[in-house]
Enzyme design. Structure first.
Site, PDB file in Angstrom:
ATOM      1  N   LYS A   1      25.726   9.585 -66.756  1.00  0.00           N
ATOM      2  CA  LYS A   1      25.064   8.272 -66.688  1.00  0.00           C
ATOM      3  C   LYS A   1      23.691   8.352 -67.369  1.00  0.00           C
ATOM      4  CE  LYS A   1      23.182   9.440 -62.108  1.00  0.00           C
ATOM      5  NZ  LYS A   1      23.442   9.354 -60.652  1.00  0.00           N
TER       6      LYS A   1
ATOM      7  N   ARG B   1      22.681   3.805 -48.970  1.00  0.00           N
ATOM      8  CA  ARG B   1      22.449   3.136 -50.247  1.00  0.00           C
ATOM      9  C   ARG B   1      23.675   2.283 -50.569  1.00  0.00           C
ATOM     10  NH1 ARG B   1      21.017   6.797 -55.473  1.00  0.00           N
ATOM     11  NH2 ARG B   1      23.246   7.205 -55.421  1.00  0.00           N
TER      12      ARG B   1
ATOM     13  N   TYR C   1      -7.431   2.933 -75.447  1.00  0.00           N
ATOM     14  CA  TYR C   1      -7.493   1.633 -74.781  1.00  0.00           C
ATOM     15  C   TYR C   1      -8.291   1.690 -73.498  1.00  0.00           C
ATOM     16  CZ  TYR C   1      -3.809  -0.202 -77.835  1.00  0.00           C
ATOM     17  OH  TYR C   1      -3.088  -0.628 -78.908  1.00  0.00           O
TER      18      TYR C   1
ATOM     19  N   MET D   1       1.279   2.726 -76.269  1.00  0.00           N
ATOM     20  CA  MET D   1       2.715   2.459 -76.404  1.00  0.00           C
ATOM     21  C   MET D   1       3.401   3.468 -77.319  1.00  0.00           C
ATOM     22  SD  MET D   1       4.666  -1.004 -77.616  1.00  0.00           S
ATOM     23  CE  MET D   1       3.784  -2.033 -76.469  1.00  0.00           C
TER      24      MET D   1
HETATM   25  C1  LIG Z   1      23.570  10.723 -60.182  1.00  0.00           C
HETATM   26  C2  LIG Z   1      24.596  11.124 -59.200  1.00  0.00           C
HETATM   27  C3  LIG Z   1      25.082  12.451 -59.140  1.00  0.00           C
HETATM   28  C4  LIG Z   1      24.481  13.585 -59.946  1.00  0.00           C
HETATM   29  O1  LIG Z   1      23.432  14.185 -59.219  1.00  0.00           O
HETATM   30  P1  LIG Z   1      22.664  15.484 -59.781  1.00  0.00           P
HETATM   31  O2  LIG Z   1      21.644  15.756 -58.752  1.00  0.00           O
HETATM   32  O3  LIG Z   1      22.072  15.068 -61.093  1.00  0.00           O
HETATM   33  O4  LIG Z   1      23.675  16.550 -59.938  1.00  0.00           O
HETATM   34  C5  LIG Z   1      26.146  12.725 -58.308  1.00  0.00           C
HETATM   35  N1  LIG Z   1      26.699  11.757 -57.537  1.00  0.00           N
HETATM   36  C6  LIG Z   1      26.226  10.486 -57.525  1.00  0.00           C
HETATM   37  C7  LIG Z   1      26.856   9.477 -56.637  1.00  0.00           C
HETATM   38  C8  LIG Z   1      25.159  10.120 -58.346  1.00  0.00           C
HETATM   39  O5  LIG Z   1      24.689   8.865 -58.323  1.00  0.00           O
END
Ligand SMILES: *Cc1c(COP(=O)(O)O)cnc(C)c1O
Length: 368
Positions: A38, A136, A264, A313
Site C-alpha cells: 500500500k 479501528r 521564509y 516547498m
Molecule cells: C499496513 C498494514 C500491515 C503492514 O504492517 P507493517 O508494520 O508495515 O508490517 C499489515 N496489516 C494491516 C492490516 C495493515 O494495515
C-alpha cells in the site's frame, strides 16, 4: 552508482530480497507471505516492488485502496490482492479487477454481497476483518451469527480468510495486551469456523508481530515495513537492510553575516557568520516542515548538516559552516547507515511516515 545530480530515491532490489528472505526464515514452511504494498509500497513505488515480489513468490499482496490494486492489475500483478480498506464507491471496480475486499462491518458485508449478486458472481473471495483491540476496523465477536446467517443466504461470496491487526506488536511493554489480542483472535476464529463449516486462511501478524510473536503466525503473515528494511527494534535491525537511499545535491552555497536571516518568515536569524547550502528537496517532496529549525539533518561529504530555518516547498537549507563542500556536491538525506528511522525519530515521528510521504515527483532509480 554515479553521484546524484538531482534528488533521487535509489531502491536496491537485492536488499528487498534480503529482507524478504529474512522474514521468510522466521516462518514455518507452510505459512503464506502477504506483501503489503500500500501507499506506493511505502513510498518506494509499488509496481516494480510488487513485480519483483511476485517473481520471488510472495503468495498474496495487500493495498489499502481499490485504485492501488487497479494499478497493480494494470502492471501484470496476477497474484491475489487484498484491499484492506475498500470504499463503497469502488466496489464494482474492485470486483471487475478481481481484487479481494476486506469486509469489516455488517454494512460492508451487505453492500459487497449485493454487488457480487448483481454481477452474477459465485464464491467471490472476501476477507473478514475482526476487531481484537485496535478498535479501528472490524467485526466484533457478537457479529458472528449475523455473518453466518447472511452468508447462508448467498452463493455470491466465499470467505477465503479471517484476519485481525495488532495494535502494539513492536512494543514489548504491551506484551500482555498483544497476547490478549492473539487469544481473542483464536477464540473468535474458532467459533466462526465451527459455524462456517470450513477453515479459511487465518492471519494476524504484521512485521513486528512476525518477529515478536512466532506463536501467532497462523496460516499467513502480512509484512510491509520489514520488506523495506526496518525491523522496528535494535535487536532485529542488523538482519534487515533499508532498501532506499534518498540523495540530493547542493544547488547553491551562501555565507550569512551575523544578523542575517534565512528563508521564509526569517526562520533563522544568525548571531555569527555561517555557511548554508540550499538543496532541491522540500515539503512538497515529503521532507515536511517538522524537519525544519534544526530538528532534521542531512549528510554532506559524510558530515552531519542540520536543516536550518523553515522547510520550503521545493527547497531546504542546511548549515554547512564546518563542512568542506561545493555547489554540485552530493547530499545524503538517508541511507543504510544514516537511516530514515533516525531522521524520523529526531523530528518526533516514525520511519513509516517519512518514507510514505516521499512524493511521486522524486525520481526513483532501481538497482538490481
Ligand atoms: C499496513 C498494514 C500491515 C503492514 O504492517 P507493517 O508494520 O508495515 O508490517 C499489515 N496489516 C494491516 C492490516 C495493515 O494495515
Amino acid at each position: 552508482m554515479p553521484k546524484a545530480t538531482e534528488t533521487t530515491l535509489e531502491i536496491d532490489l537485492k536488499a528487498l530480497q534480503n529482507n524478504f528472505d529474512e522474514l521468510k526464515s522466521k516462518l514455518q514452511p507452510k505459512t503464506k507471505f502477504l506483501a503489503v504494498v500500500k501507499a506506493f509500497s511505502y513510498g518506494n513505488d509499488s509496481v516494480p516492488i510488487a513485480q519483483y515480489l511476485q517473481k520471488a513468490n510472495a503468495d498474496y499482496f495487500a493495498v489499502a485502496y481499490t485504485n492501488e490494486g487497479e494499478e497493480l492489475r494494470n502492471n501484470d500483478i496476477t497474484k491475489p490482492i487484498l484491499v484492506l480498506h475498500p470504499q463503497k464507491a469502488n466496489l464494482q471496480t474492485l470486483l471487475n479487477r478481481r481484487l479481494e475486499p476486506s469486509i469489516y462491518s455488517k454494512k460492508t458485508l451487505l453492500e459487497f454481497i449485493s454487488i457480487a449478486e448483481n454481477s452474477n458472481q459465485n464464491a467471490y473471495p472476501i476477507h473478514l476483518k475482526f476487531n481484537t483491540g485496535l478498535n479501528r476496523l472490524g467485526f466484533d465477536k457478537i457479529d458472528i451469527d449475523f455473518i453466518i446467517e447472511t452468508l447462508a443466504k448467498t452463493n455470491a461470496v466465499k470467505v477465503v480468510s479471517c484476519f485481525s491487526h495488532l495494535a502494539a506488536s513492536e512494543d514489548l511493554s504491551e506484551q500482555e495486551f498483544t497476547k490478549n489480542q492473539i487469544n481473542l483472535f483464536k477464540d473468535i476464529t474458532s467459533t466462526f469456523i465451527t459455524k462456517l463449516g470450513y477453515k479459511p486462511i487465518l492471519h494476524l501478524c504484521n512485521t513486528s508481530g512476525i518477529l515478536n510473536y512466532p506463536e501467532a503466525h497462523f496460516d499467513m503473515v502480512r509484512s510491509g515495513i520489514g520488506l523495506y528494511g526496518f525491523g522496528n527494534d535494535v535487536r532485529y535491525q542488523p538482519n534487515f537492510t533499508p532498501i532506499a537511499t534518498l540523495k540530493t545535491v547542493i544547488s547553491q552555497i551562501h555565507i550569512l553575516q551575523p544578523g542575517d536571516s534565512l528563508g521564509y518568515n526569517r526562520g533563522l536569524i544568525t548571531d555569527k557568520e555561517i555557511k548554508t547550502a540550499t538543496l532541491p528537496i522540500g515539503h512538497a517532496d515529503g521532507l515536511t516542515r517538522i524537519y525544519g529549525k534544526g530538528k532534521g539533518f542531512v549528510f554532506v561529504n559524510g558530515k552531519k548538516a542540520p536543516i536550518v530555518g523553515n522547510v520550503c516547498m521545493d527547497m531546504v537549507m542546511v548549515d554547512v559552516t564546518h563542512i568542506d563542500c561545493n555547489e554540485g556536491d552530493e547530499v545524503i538525506v538517508f541511507d543504510r547507515e544514516h537511516t530514515a528511522e533516525n531522521l524520523a525519530e529526531a523530528a518526533g515521528t516514525i520511519s513509516y511516515e517519512l518514507i510514505t510521504d516521499l512524493s511521486k515527483r522524486i525520481k526513483r532509480v532501481f538497482l538490481t
